[in-house]
Design an enzyme around this catalytic site. Sequence first.
Site, short mmCIF file in Angstrom:
data_model
loop_
_atom_site.label_atom_id
_atom_site.label_comp_id
_atom_site.label_asym_id
_atom_site.label_seq_id
_atom_site.Cartn_x
_atom_site.Cartn_y
_atom_site.Cartn_z
N GLU A 69 41.74 50.82 29.82
CA GLU A 69 42.36 49.73 29.06
C GLU A 69 41.39 49.06 28.11
OE1 GLU A 69 44.56 47.03 31.55
OE2 GLU A 69 45.85 48.64 32.30
N GLU A 109 40.08 40.94 34.16
CA GLU A 109 40.78 41.90 35.03
C GLU A 109 41.33 42.97 34.10
OE1 GLU A 109 43.94 41.94 38.74
OE2 GLU A 109 44.13 40.41 37.20
#
Length: 649
Positions: free
Chosen positions: A112, A103
């Site tokens: 990210e 995730e």
Amino acid sequence: MAMNVKYYQGIRAAVSRVKGRGEKAIVLDIGTGTGLLSMMAVTAGADFCYAIEVFTPMAIAAVKIVEKNGFSGKIKVINKHSTEVTVGPDGDMQCHANILITELFDTELIGEGALPSYEHAHKYLVQEGCEAVPHRARVYAQLVESKRMWSWNKLFPIHVQAEDDEKIIVFPSEIENCPGVPSVYDIQLNQVPRSDFTILSDVVTMFSVDFSKQVNSSSTYYTANLEPIKSGMAQVILSWWDVDMDPSGMIKCTMAPYWVQPTSNDVQWRDHWMQCVYFLPNEEPVLQGENVYLTAYRDEYSVWYKLQKARNEEDKKDAYVGSPLCSCQAHLLWNRPRFGELNDQNRTNQYIQALMTVLEKDSICLCISDGSLLPLLAHYLGAEQVFTVENSAVSHCLMKKIFKANHVGDKIKIIEKRPELLTASDLEDKKVSVLIGEPFFTTSLLPWHNLYFLYARTAVAAHLSDGVTVLPQSASLYMMVVEFKDFWRIRSPCGTCEGFDVHIMDDMIKNSLNFRESKEAEPHPLWEYPCKSLSDPQEVMKFDFRLTVPQQTLSTDGSVNLLRTGKSHGAVLWMEYHLTADISVSTGLVQISDEKGNCKWNPHCKQAVYFFSSALEPETPTDLPSAITYAINFNPKTGEIAMSFKSLS
């Protein structure tokens, strides 16, 4: 929790596909957080899970949560970055995994570091042909024209209606032609009304990533053919992503905004995934039905866009274009909300009205605010002399360029000094008769940090004339109790999640909040987070800029009555600046728009939100508190405000 449900469905399907082939299900869970996805996998029948978590406090909590739920034998938490993880008899993992779960996504999907993490995992940590949850992601784009969004990236001419004539403040062409900063502006597009933008194209898929195959993170670009469905100025690309949790695409999760999802009840609230606003390097007209080419460029961590008219021969090469860089410095100095604020003609008009009432023909003006246009306004409205203080070389240089573009370079003197270092000769031995500020300072995070103006005003006291006029003359701190529609979820305890006990995580969050002497207010742009007022706005503290900084702590306490039933999630605080006796500007509440208590907030500023601990939430509806009491302290030594709240039934 919809996203967790989708993950659970995807994980169950992946485990059963592996089991169906007669293999052991070995899971690699990168960025496990609480260990939730790994616990789902074991519950779904996985034989073993390697759960990677780089953040040590989180990894420690995950170990405890996994243990408490009875999964210690089948889940190994590894406190490392996934690229440091080793495989083999002496390694972190005994064998390669055949199910990859992560995730790692943010608003931009790849911000990210999802791509390098997947790339490394496929090379070193998982088997070829492994299952992946999610299985694939797609990034979508839509071309729009929007004066409001464009005002977050470019400066518009400003009209100054003086006594006898109208002046127009213009900006140097280098600001106009600057592509801006490359970073995405991520916002809750679901809070932007349809009247604020015009859709110029259908939604197109820009690129997709298949997470079950080798991922390449190196820089690349993707081009899509767009047919404008309307003529207009192409200014902004709106973008979002969706994921398929399984290869067949039966289990989907989308970040699409409301106008793209016809079934509106499916618009899930997700704070950590919003949608993306990208500004094209410059605006250009497009004609309905005349095709254009939209190119998305990306490196390992970010995406940017370019629009091209035709694909003639020399364009075929379509070379990779590096990310845009701000050359004008304005985009480095001012964030997007600040651009919006400077472009707000109504706000500017209030300052113009106020300045007109205080300026005389012989006024000597000193402005204290960062990168402010007030000196220009003061000059145009007839001040004899204008001085302005800038705190950095970058802002000094930028403001000089702006003053020069308006041919007042010699009329406004910029002093690059901190206010306390100001000397009489800086001010050409003149006494200041009008001290002005918005006030705005780039370092301010919370609304009351702009009270730095009060400290600056105190520091320059020796240079002020006896009857000095200070604008704004005072400021008020306001407070109101609210119920959030969804935003409270970011502070809401997880308790049990999809049947797993994650209380340890709640305790960890609570301890990190209680760790600081109780809690503190946090800055948030409330125009993005709908809420309704449960109390009237209440003025809780006043600061007089005609006086110097108080010596003693300012303390106030009192109570606000709750006028509507609802859950008191927290208090919102903001400043209101009284420019003159009858002209005020609010950095918070603009209006309570209906009898239900729905609020409209100043879109250029962040407000302070103080989340009440759940202790303030009644057990049963009959226990609804009738009032909330507060105690608020302003510490003049630090400029900070501390507060506490209790409910009265």
